[in-house]
Scaffold this motif. Structure first.
Motif, mmCIF file in Angstrom:
data_model
loop_
_atom_site.group_PDB
_atom_site.id
_atom_site.type_symbol
_atom_site.label_atom_id
_atom_site.label_comp_id
_atom_site.label_asym_id
_atom_site.label_seq_id
_atom_site.Cartn_x
_atom_site.Cartn_y
_atom_site.Cartn_z
ATOM 1 N N LEU A 84 49.485 15.690 -16.407
ATOM 2 C CA LEU A 84 48.473 14.340 -16.652
ATOM 3 C C LEU A 84 48.760 13.976 -17.781
ATOM 4 N N LEU A 85 49.300 14.818 -18.949
ATOM 5 C CA LEU A 85 49.247 13.571 -20.473
ATOM 6 C C LEU A 85 50.381 12.745 -20.124
ATOM 7 N N GLY A 86 51.390 13.368 -19.515
ATOM 8 C CA GLY A 86 52.740 12.578 -19.567
ATOM 9 C C GLY A 86 52.127 11.183 -19.058
ATOM 10 N N TRP A 87 51.450 11.266 -17.300
ATOM 11 C CA TRP A 87 51.255 9.945 -17.126
ATOM 12 C C TRP A 87 50.130 9.421 -17.425
ATOM 13 N N VAL A 88 49.042 9.985 -18.701
ATOM 14 C CA VAL A 88 48.150 8.482 -18.845
ATOM 15 C C VAL A 88 49.022 8.186 -19.654
ATOM 16 N N VAL A 89 49.559 8.828 -20.758
ATOM 17 C CA VAL A 89 50.256 7.728 -21.949
ATOM 18 C C VAL A 89 50.899 7.203 -20.785
ATOM 19 N N GLY A 90 52.006 6.976 -20.541
ATOM 20 C CA GLY A 90 53.273 6.514 -20.026
ATOM 21 C C GLY A 90 52.676 5.436 -18.584
ATOM 22 N N VAL A 91 51.799 5.755 -17.842
ATOM 23 C CA VAL A 91 51.047 4.715 -17.016
ATOM 24 C C VAL A 91 50.451 3.540 -18.258
ATOM 25 N N THR A 92 49.624 4.253 -19.405
ATOM 26 C CA THR A 92 49.156 3.131 -19.984
ATOM 27 C C THR A 92 49.870 2.160 -20.871
ATOM 28 N N ALA A 93 51.283 3.002 -21.130
ATOM 29 C CA ALA A 93 52.181 1.780 -21.947
ATOM 30 C C ALA A 93 52.849 1.186 -20.741
ATOM 31 N N GLY A 94 52.934 1.072 -19.869
ATOM 32 C CA GLY A 94 53.297 0.668 -18.532
ATOM 33 C C GLY A 94 53.139 -0.280 -17.824
ATOM 34 N N VAL A 95 51.571 -0.354 -17.531
ATOM 35 C CA VAL A 95 50.869 -1.515 -17.188
ATOM 36 C C VAL A 95 50.627 -2.610 -18.368
ATOM 37 N N VAL A 96 50.496 -2.437 -19.994
ATOM 38 C CA VAL A 96 50.289 -3.118 -20.693
ATOM 39 C C VAL A 96 51.474 -3.581 -20.834
ATOM 40 N N LEU A 97 52.714 -2.943 -21.375
ATOM 41 C CA LEU A 97 53.933 -3.955 -21.796
ATOM 42 C C LEU A 97 53.777 -4.529 -20.015
ATOM 43 N N GLY A 98 53.571 -4.168 -19.343
ATOM 44 C CA GLY A 98 54.026 -5.135 -17.716
ATOM 45 C C GLY A 98 53.956 -6.314 -17.518
ATOM 46 N N ILE A 99 51.675 -6.037 -18.357
ATOM 47 C CA ILE A 99 51.712 -7.367 -17.748
ATOM 48 C C ILE A 99 51.469 -8.069 -18.950
#
Length: 288
Positions: free
Chosen positions: A97-112
Protein backbone atom coordinates in the motif's frame (compact mmCIF):
# COMPACT_ATOMS: atom_id res chain seq x y z
CA UNK A 1 -59.01 10.94 -17.64
CA UNK A 2 -58.50 12.38 -21.13
CA UNK A 3 -57.33 10.29 -24.09
CA UNK A 4 -53.96 12.08 -24.05
CA UNK A 5 -53.46 11.35 -20.36
CA UNK A 6 -54.50 7.73 -20.81
CA UNK A 7 -52.05 7.34 -23.70
CA UNK A 8 -49.22 8.89 -21.72
CA UNK A 9 -50.00 6.63 -18.74
CA UNK A 10 -49.99 3.53 -20.98
CA UNK A 11 -46.66 4.51 -22.57
CA UNK A 12 -45.14 5.16 -19.15
CA UNK A 13 -46.35 1.80 -17.92
CA UNK A 14 -44.86 0.03 -20.95
CA UNK A 15 -41.51 1.81 -20.48
CA UNK A 16 -41.49 0.88 -16.79
CA UNK A 17 -42.21 -2.74 -17.70
CA UNK A 18 -39.38 -2.80 -20.23
CA UNK A 19 -36.96 -1.27 -17.69
CA UNK A 20 -37.91 -3.84 -15.08
CA UNK A 21 -37.55 -6.66 -17.63
CA UNK A 22 -34.08 -5.44 -18.63
CA UNK A 23 -33.03 -5.16 -14.98
CA UNK A 24 -34.30 -8.68 -14.28
CA UNK A 25 -32.47 -10.05 -17.34
CA UNK A 26 -29.23 -8.33 -16.27
CA UNK A 27 -29.61 -9.69 -12.73
CA UNK A 28 -30.24 -13.22 -14.04
CA UNK A 29 -27.20 -12.99 -16.30
CA UNK A 30 -24.99 -11.89 -13.40
CA UNK A 31 -26.22 -14.86 -11.36
CA UNK A 32 -25.55 -17.23 -14.27
CA UNK A 33 -22.02 -15.86 -14.73
CA UNK A 34 -21.33 -16.17 -10.99
CA UNK A 35 -22.70 -19.71 -10.93
CA UNK A 36 -20.58 -20.69 -13.94
CA UNK A 37 -17.47 -19.28 -12.27
CA UNK A 38 -18.14 -21.21 -9.06
CA UNK A 39 -18.77 -24.45 -10.96
CA UNK A 40 -15.60 -24.00 -13.04
CA UNK A 41 -13.49 -23.35 -9.93
CA UNK A 42 -15.03 -26.35 -8.14
CA UNK A 43 -14.36 -28.58 -11.18
CA UNK A 44 -10.73 -27.46 -11.40
CA UNK A 45 -10.13 -28.02 -7.67
CA UNK A 46 -11.82 -31.43 -7.79
CA UNK A 47 -9.75 -32.48 -10.82
CA UNK A 48 -6.57 -31.28 -9.11
CA UNK A 49 -7.42 -33.23 -5.93
CA UNK A 50 -8.26 -36.43 -7.84
CA UNK A 51 -5.17 -36.26 -10.04
CA UNK A 52 -2.92 -35.73 -7.01
CA UNK A 53 -4.52 -38.51 -4.95
CA UNK A 54 -4.31 -40.99 -7.82
CA UNK A 55 -0.66 -39.97 -8.41
CA UNK A 56 -1.46 -38.89 -11.98
CA UNK A 57 0.49 -35.78 -10.99
CA UNK A 58 3.22 -35.73 -8.37
CA UNK A 59 1.58 -34.66 -5.07
CA UNK A 60 5.00 -33.72 -3.66
CA UNK A 61 5.51 -31.04 -6.32
CA UNK A 62 1.92 -30.05 -7.06
CA UNK A 63 0.40 -30.69 -3.62
CA UNK A 64 -3.43 -30.82 -3.52
CA UNK A 65 -6.27 -28.46 -2.51
CA UNK A 66 -7.01 -30.32 0.73
CA UNK A 67 -3.40 -29.96 1.93
CA UNK A 68 -3.34 -26.31 0.89
CA UNK A 69 -6.50 -25.72 2.90
CA UNK A 70 -4.96 -27.53 5.89
CA UNK A 71 -1.87 -25.29 5.63
CA UNK A 72 -3.99 -22.13 5.60
CA UNK A 73 -5.98 -23.43 8.59
CA UNK A 74 -2.79 -24.26 10.48
CA UNK A 75 -1.35 -20.78 9.88
CA UNK A 76 -4.65 -19.19 10.85
CA UNK A 77 -5.13 -21.18 14.07
CA UNK A 78 -1.54 -21.66 15.22
CA UNK A 79 0.35 -18.87 13.50
CA UNK A 80 3.61 -18.94 11.55
CA UNK A 81 7.21 -19.04 12.80
CA UNK A 82 7.28 -15.21 12.49
CA UNK A 83 3.97 -14.60 14.29
CA UNK A 84 0.28 -14.72 13.46
CA UNK A 85 -0.91 -15.01 9.86
CA UNK A 86 -2.67 -11.66 10.22
CA UNK A 87 0.66 -9.99 11.04
CA UNK A 88 2.25 -11.47 7.91
CA UNK A 89 -0.62 -10.33 5.72
CA UNK A 90 -0.60 -6.85 7.22
CA UNK A 91 3.18 -6.55 6.81
CA UNK A 92 2.97 -7.34 3.09
CA UNK A 93 -0.16 -5.23 2.64
CA UNK A 94 1.43 -2.26 4.42
CA UNK A 95 4.53 -2.41 2.21
CA UNK A 96 2.43 -2.78 -0.96
CA UNK A 97 0.00 0.00 0.00
CA UNK A 98 2.74 2.45 0.92
CA UNK A 99 4.69 1.67 -2.25
CA UNK A 100 1.49 1.95 -4.28
CA UNK A 101 0.56 5.35 -2.83
CA UNK A 102 4.08 6.75 -3.35
CA UNK A 103 4.38 5.27 -6.85
CA UNK A 104 0.92 6.47 -7.93
CA UNK A 105 1.49 9.96 -6.54
CA UNK A 106 4.88 10.32 -8.22
CA UNK A 107 3.61 8.84 -11.48
CA UNK A 108 0.55 11.08 -11.65
CA UNK A 109 2.39 14.29 -10.74
CA UNK A 110 5.32 13.71 -13.08
CA UNK A 111 3.07 12.40 -15.85
CA UNK A 112 0.79 15.45 -15.72
CA UNK A 113 3.74 17.87 -15.50
CA UNK A 114 5.59 16.34 -18.44
CA UNK A 115 2.36 16.06 -20.39
CA UNK A 116 1.81 19.80 -19.94
CA UNK A 117 5.41 21.06 -20.27
CA UNK A 118 6.84 19.87 -23.56
CA UNK A 119 10.37 21.14 -22.81
CA UNK A 120 10.62 18.95 -19.70
CA UNK A 121 9.21 15.98 -21.64
CA UNK A 122 11.88 16.42 -24.32
CA UNK A 123 14.67 16.68 -21.73
CA UNK A 124 13.61 13.89 -19.36
CA UNK A 125 11.98 11.57 -21.91
CA UNK A 126 15.13 9.60 -22.88
CA UNK A 127 16.10 9.08 -19.23
CA UNK A 128 12.65 7.79 -18.34
CA UNK A 129 12.71 5.40 -21.32
CA UNK A 130 16.08 4.04 -20.24
CA UNK A 131 14.89 3.50 -16.67
CA UNK A 132 11.72 1.85 -17.95
CA UNK A 133 13.83 -0.55 -20.02
CA UNK A 134 15.70 -1.79 -16.93
CA UNK A 135 14.16 -5.03 -15.53
CA UNK A 136 12.94 -3.51 -12.29
CA UNK A 137 12.71 -6.79 -10.39
CA UNK A 138 16.53 -7.00 -10.43
CA UNK A 139 16.63 -3.78 -8.40
CA UNK A 140 15.19 -5.60 -5.35
CA UNK A 141 18.59 -6.96 -4.20
CA UNK A 142 20.08 -3.48 -4.58
CA UNK A 143 17.29 -1.99 -2.44
CA UNK A 144 17.92 -4.73 0.13
CA UNK A 145 21.59 -3.65 0.33
CA UNK A 146 20.63 0.03 0.58
CA UNK A 147 17.71 -0.17 3.01
CA UNK A 148 18.18 -3.48 4.86
CA UNK A 149 15.69 -6.21 5.74
CA UNK A 150 12.99 -3.82 6.94
CA UNK A 151 9.92 -2.55 5.05
CA UNK A 152 11.82 0.26 3.28
CA UNK A 153 13.46 -2.05 0.72
CA UNK A 154 10.08 -3.65 -0.13
CA UNK A 155 8.40 -0.27 -0.43
CA UNK A 156 11.12 0.86 -2.82
CA UNK A 157 10.60 -2.26 -4.97
CA UNK A 158 6.86 -1.60 -5.05
CA UNK A 159 7.38 2.07 -5.98
CA UNK A 160 9.53 1.36 -9.03
CA UNK A 161 7.04 -1.24 -10.31
CA UNK A 162 4.03 1.04 -9.81
CA UNK A 163 5.51 4.31 -11.04
CA UNK A 164 5.98 3.61 -14.75
CA UNK A 165 2.52 2.31 -15.77
CA UNK A 166 0.88 5.16 -13.84
CA UNK A 167 3.30 7.73 -15.27
CA UNK A 168 2.76 6.71 -18.90
CA UNK A 169 -1.04 6.68 -18.51
CA UNK A 170 -1.06 10.07 -16.78
CA UNK A 171 1.30 11.47 -19.42
CA UNK A 172 -0.87 10.16 -22.27
CA UNK A 173 -4.02 11.38 -20.54
CA UNK A 174 -2.57 14.88 -20.23
CA UNK A 175 -1.58 14.83 -23.91
CA UNK A 176 -5.02 13.60 -25.05
CA UNK A 177 -7.01 16.41 -23.41
CA UNK A 178 -9.50 18.05 -25.80
CA UNK A 179 -7.72 21.15 -27.12
CA UNK A 180 -11.04 22.95 -27.45
CA UNK A 181 -11.60 22.64 -23.69
CA UNK A 182 -8.16 24.09 -23.00
CA UNK A 183 -8.71 26.91 -25.51
CA UNK A 184 -12.12 27.76 -24.01
CA UNK A 185 -10.66 27.83 -20.52
CA UNK A 186 -7.94 30.21 -21.64
CA UNK A 187 -10.49 32.46 -23.38
CA UNK A 188 -12.33 32.65 -20.05
CA UNK A 189 -9.11 33.84 -18.42
CA UNK A 190 -7.95 30.66 -16.70
CA UNK A 191 -4.28 30.55 -15.71
CA UNK A 192 -2.01 27.59 -16.49
CA UNK A 193 -2.50 26.32 -12.96
CA UNK A 194 -6.30 26.45 -13.21
CA UNK A 195 -6.24 24.83 -16.65
CA UNK A 196 -4.13 21.99 -15.28
CA UNK A 197 -6.21 21.44 -12.13
CA UNK A 198 -9.68 22.01 -13.57
CA UNK A 199 -9.36 20.74 -17.15
CA UNK A 200 -6.31 18.50 -17.62
CA UNK A 201 -6.44 16.50 -14.37
CA UNK A 202 -10.18 15.66 -14.59
CA UNK A 203 -9.78 14.68 -18.25
CA UNK A 204 -6.82 12.42 -17.44
CA UNK A 205 -8.54 10.76 -14.48
CA UNK A 206 -10.02 7.91 -16.51
CA UNK A 207 -6.55 7.17 -17.97
CA UNK A 208 -5.07 7.18 -14.48
CA UNK A 209 -7.74 4.84 -13.10
CA UNK A 210 -7.02 2.41 -15.92
CA UNK A 211 -3.45 2.05 -14.64
CA UNK A 212 -4.53 1.76 -10.99
CA UNK A 213 -6.17 -1.60 -11.68
CA UNK A 214 -2.85 -3.21 -12.61
CA UNK A 215 -0.54 -1.06 -10.50
CA UNK A 216 -1.68 -2.46 -7.15
CA UNK A 217 -0.87 -5.93 -8.41
CA UNK A 218 2.59 -4.64 -9.30
CA UNK A 219 2.92 -3.20 -5.79
CA UNK A 220 2.14 -6.62 -4.31
CA UNK A 221 4.70 -8.21 -6.63
CA UNK A 222 7.34 -5.70 -5.52
CA UNK A 223 6.65 -6.35 -1.84
CA UNK A 224 6.61 -10.13 -2.27
CA UNK A 225 9.83 -10.25 -4.30
CA UNK A 226 11.57 -8.06 -1.73
CA UNK A 227 10.37 -10.32 1.11
CA UNK A 228 11.38 -13.43 -0.81
CA UNK A 229 14.94 -12.14 -1.19
CA UNK A 230 15.27 -11.10 2.44
CA UNK A 231 12.82 -10.06 5.16
CA UNK A 232 11.86 -10.45 8.78
CA UNK A 233 8.11 -10.83 8.16
CA UNK A 234 5.60 -11.10 5.34
CA UNK A 235 3.91 -13.49 2.94
CA UNK A 236 6.97 -13.50 0.68
CA UNK A 237 9.03 -14.83 3.58
CA UNK A 238 6.46 -17.62 4.07
CA UNK A 239 6.90 -18.52 0.39
CA UNK A 240 10.70 -18.57 0.75
CA UNK A 241 10.58 -20.71 3.90
CA UNK A 242 8.05 -23.11 2.39
CA UNK A 243 10.25 -23.45 -0.69
CA UNK A 244 13.32 -24.03 1.47
CA UNK A 245 11.60 -26.89 3.34
CA UNK A 246 10.05 -28.34 0.13
CA UNK A 247 6.57 -27.57 1.47
CA UNK A 248 4.66 -27.12 -1.78
CA UNK A 249 1.36 -26.75 0.10
CA UNK A 250 2.81 -23.75 1.93
CA UNK A 251 3.86 -22.11 -1.35
CA UNK A 252 0.41 -22.57 -2.85
CA UNK A 253 -1.28 -21.47 0.38
CA UNK A 254 0.66 -18.19 0.34
CA UNK A 255 -0.32 -17.72 -3.32
CA UNK A 256 -4.00 -18.23 -2.44
CA UNK A 257 -3.78 -15.64 0.34
CA UNK A 258 -2.13 -13.16 -2.04
CA UNK A 259 -4.80 -13.81 -4.68
CA UNK A 260 -7.57 -13.05 -2.17
CA UNK A 261 -5.86 -9.81 -1.11
CA UNK A 262 -5.40 -8.76 -4.75
CA UNK A 263 -9.05 -9.55 -5.60
CA UNK A 264 -10.30 -7.53 -2.64
CA UNK A 265 -8.13 -4.58 -3.68
CA UNK A 266 -9.39 -4.87 -7.27
CA UNK A 267 -12.98 -4.89 -6.00
CA UNK A 268 -12.41 -1.74 -3.95
CA UNK A 269 -10.81 0.05 -6.91
CA UNK A 270 -13.66 -0.97 -9.22
CA UNK A 271 -16.23 0.26 -6.69
CA UNK A 272 -14.40 3.59 -6.31
CA UNK A 273 -14.13 3.97 -10.09
CA UNK A 274 -17.85 3.31 -10.62
CA UNK A 275 -18.73 5.85 -7.94
CA UNK A 276 -16.38 8.43 -9.46
CA UNK A 277 -17.50 7.88 -13.07
CA UNK A 278 -21.25 7.50 -12.54
CA UNK A 279 -21.77 10.35 -15.00
CA UNK A 280 -20.14 8.37 -17.82
CA UNK A 281 -22.04 5.86 -20.00
CA UNK A 282 -21.51 2.42 -18.51
CA UNK A 283 -20.32 4.00 -15.24
CA UNK A 284 -16.70 3.22 -15.84
CA UNK A 285 -13.55 4.92 -16.78
CA UNK A 286 -11.83 4.73 -20.05
CA UNK A 287 -10.01 1.70 -21.18
CA UNK A 288 -12.56 -0.89 -19.97
Amino acid sequence: MSLESAGAYTALKKNTGRTQARAKAARNRRLMVLGARVLLLAALLAAWEILARTKAIDPFNFSMPSKIWDQIAQWTLHGTPQGSLGEQIWCTLYEALLGWVVGVTAGVVLGIVLGRVRFLADVLGPFIKVLNAVPRIVLAPIFLIWFGLGPASKVASAVVLVFFPVFFNAFQGAREVDRNLVANARILGASNRRVTLQVVVPSATSWIFTSLHVSFGFALIGAIVGEFIGAEQGIGLLVAQSQGTFNSAGVYAAMVILAVVALLAEGLLTFAEKRLFRWKPGGSGGGH
